[in-house]
Design an enzyme around this catalytic site. Structure first.
Site, PDB file in Angstrom:
ATOM      1  N   ASP A   9       0.968  -1.314  -0.043  1.00  0.00           N
ATOM      2  CA  ASP A   9       0.055  -0.229  -0.035  1.00  0.00           C
ATOM      3  C   ASP A   9       0.680   1.245  -0.103  1.00  0.00           C
ATOM      4  O   ASP A   9       1.981   1.242   0.320  1.00  0.00           O
ATOM      5  CB  ASP A   9      -0.884  -0.178   1.113  1.00  0.00           C
ATOM      6  CG  ASP A   9      -1.891   1.064   1.340  1.00  0.00           C
ATOM      7  OD1 ASP A   9      -2.574   1.395   0.273  1.00  0.00           O
ATOM      8  OD2 ASP A   9      -1.882   1.740   2.296  1.00  0.00           O
ATOM      9  N   ASP A  11      -0.301   5.122   0.932  1.00  0.00           N
ATOM     10  CA  ASP A  11      -0.500   6.121   1.926  1.00  0.00           C
ATOM     11  C   ASP A  11      -0.377   5.134   3.450  1.00  0.00           C
ATOM     12  O   ASP A  11      -1.216   4.292   3.428  1.00  0.00           O
ATOM     13  CB  ASP A  11      -1.642   6.770   1.763  1.00  0.00           C
ATOM     14  CG  ASP A  11      -1.804   7.701   0.849  1.00  0.00           C
ATOM     15  OD1 ASP A  11      -1.137   8.884   0.853  1.00  0.00           O
ATOM     16  OD2 ASP A  11      -2.585   7.536  -0.282  1.00  0.00           O
ATOM     17  N   LYS A 180      -9.727  -2.670  -3.048  1.00  0.00           N
ATOM     18  CA  LYS A 180      -9.468  -3.295  -1.663  1.00  0.00           C
ATOM     19  C   LYS A 180     -10.734  -3.129  -0.762  1.00  0.00           C
ATOM     20  O   LYS A 180     -10.936  -1.780  -0.678  1.00  0.00           O
ATOM     21  CB  LYS A 180      -8.284  -2.739  -1.137  1.00  0.00           C
ATOM     22  CG  LYS A 180      -6.898  -3.055  -1.739  1.00  0.00           C
ATOM     23  CD  LYS A 180      -5.693  -2.683  -1.058  1.00  0.00           C
ATOM     24  CE  LYS A 180      -5.636  -0.974  -1.077  1.00  0.00           C
ATOM     25  NZ  LYS A 180      -4.570  -0.377  -0.495  1.00  0.00           N
ATOM     26  N   ASP A 205      -1.283  -0.896   6.217  1.00  0.00           N
ATOM     27  CA  ASP A 205      -1.449  -0.195   7.368  1.00  0.00           C
ATOM     28  C   ASP A 205      -2.866  -0.445   7.742  1.00  0.00           C
ATOM     29  O   ASP A 205      -3.460   0.099   8.869  1.00  0.00           O
ATOM     30  CB  ASP A 205      -1.058   1.347   7.180  1.00  0.00           C
ATOM     31  CG  ASP A 205      -2.001   1.944   6.408  1.00  0.00           C
ATOM     32  OD1 ASP A 205      -2.327   1.526   5.254  1.00  0.00           O
ATOM     33  OD2 ASP A 205      -2.713   3.019   6.959  1.00  0.00           O
TER      34      ASP A 205
END
Length: 262
Positions: A9, A11, A180, A205
Site C-alpha cells: 500500500d 499511504d 480493496k 497499514d
C-alpha cells in the site's frame, strides 16, 4: 523463498500525505537492487500513474510508473473483461477517466452501460443526481473502492464509499466495489506483476482493506503501524496478519526473506 514479490500500500506505508515514511526509500532501493518485483497499490482513483510517480518523487521516493497500480486501473481492467468497448458515465478524476479511455471505453451520459463512481474533490449534486437517474434507467453501478473517508491535512474527507452509500440509498441498487478489500484488485495486480500469490507478500497499514484483501487473495501479509491500524485495533478483527512490524524500515536487510524461513 524463491521468486519473492511484494505488493505494498502507498499511504500510511510509504508516505504520509506529502512526507516519506522514514526508511521507505531504502526499502524500495533494496527491492530494486535485489531484483525483487513489486507494485505500489492505492485505492485512490484520482491520479494517473504519472501523477502518483510525481507525487512520490517529491517525497524522495523513486517509483517507476509501471510499478504503480490503482483502483482506477483495476476497475478499467475489470470492465474491459466484462464488456469490452462499453460505455460509462463517470464521476471521478483523470486517473479514472484516463484508465477507462485506455481500455477503449466511451464516456457518456446517454444510456451508458455503467455508472462508475470514483474519488474526486468536487462531488456535485448535479452529477450525483444524474448518476442516480442513469442507474434507475438500467445502468450497472460500479464503484472504484469502498473507503468512506480519505485523509487530508485538515482532517477526514468524504470518499467514494460515502457517496456510493448515498446513491445506493436513493436507488436501492448496491455498487460492485473493485478496490480493496475486494481480492479482485489484488489478483489484477498480481497479473500485472506476473507474480503468484504464494510467493507474494502484501504490506499494508489497514486491517479492513490491505490485510483483508491480501488474505482473501491467498497472500502472506505484513501490517505496519505507521498508518491507520494499531496493535490494539488489529486485535479486534477475526483474522490476523502474518506479522506486525512498527514500520517499513523494519524490513530493510530482510526483503529477500522477511520471515526468516518461519
Amino acid at each position: 523463498m524463491s521468486e519473492l514479490s511484494y505488493l505494498t500500500d502507498m499511504d500510511g506505508v510509504l508516505v504520509h500525505e506529502d512526507h516519506m515514511v522514514p526508511g521507505a526509500d531504502r526499502f524500495l532501493a533494496e527491492l530494486i537492487d535485489n531484483g525483487i518485483k513489486f507494485l505500489v497499490l492505492t485505492n485512490n482513483s484520482i491520479y494517473t500513474r504519472r501523477d502518483l510517480r510525481a507525487r512520490l518523487t517529491r517525497t524522495g521516493l523513486d517509483v517507476p510508473e509501471e510499478s504503480i497500480w490503482t483502483s482506477a486501473l483495476a476497475t478499467a481492467k475489470f470492465l474491459d473483461s466484462q464488456r469490452p468497448g462499453g460505455s460509462a458515465f463517470v464521476i471521478g478524476e483523470a486517473g479514472l477517466t484516463t484508465a477507462l479511455h485506455d481500455a477503449g471505453y466511451v464516456l457518456t451520459d446517454r444510456d451508458p452501460d455503467y455508472v462508475v463512481l470514483g474519488e474526486t474533490r468536487t462531488y456535485s449534486f448535479t452529477t450525483i443526481t444524474k448518476a442516480i437517474r442513469l442507474i434507475e434507467g438500467g445502468a450497472k453501478f460500479i464503484c472504484t473502492n469502498p473507503d468512506v473517508t480519505g485523509p487530508s491535512l485538515e482532517g477526514s474527507l468524504p470518499a467514494a464509499g460515502a457517496v456510493a452509500a448515498l446513491i445506493e440509498r436513493a436507488t436501492g441498487r448496491s455498487p460492485y466495489y473493485v478496490g480493496k478489500p475486494n481480492p479482485l484488485m489484488m489478483r489484477s495486480a498480481l497479473r500485472a506483476l506476473g507474480a503468484h500469490s504464494e510467493t507474494t507478500l502484501m504490506i499494508g497499514d489497514r486491517m479492513d482493506t490491505d490485510i483483508h484483501a491480501g488474505l482473501e487473495a491467498g497472500m502472506r501479509t505484513i501490517l505496519v503501524l505507521t498508518g491507520i491500524s494499531s496493535k490494539e485495533s488489529a486485535e479486534r478483527y477475526p483474522y490476523r496478519p502474518t506479522v506486525v512490524i512498527d514500520s517499513i524500515a523494519d524490513l530493510i536487510g530482510r526483503t529477500s526473506d522477511p520471515f526468516g524461513n518461519a
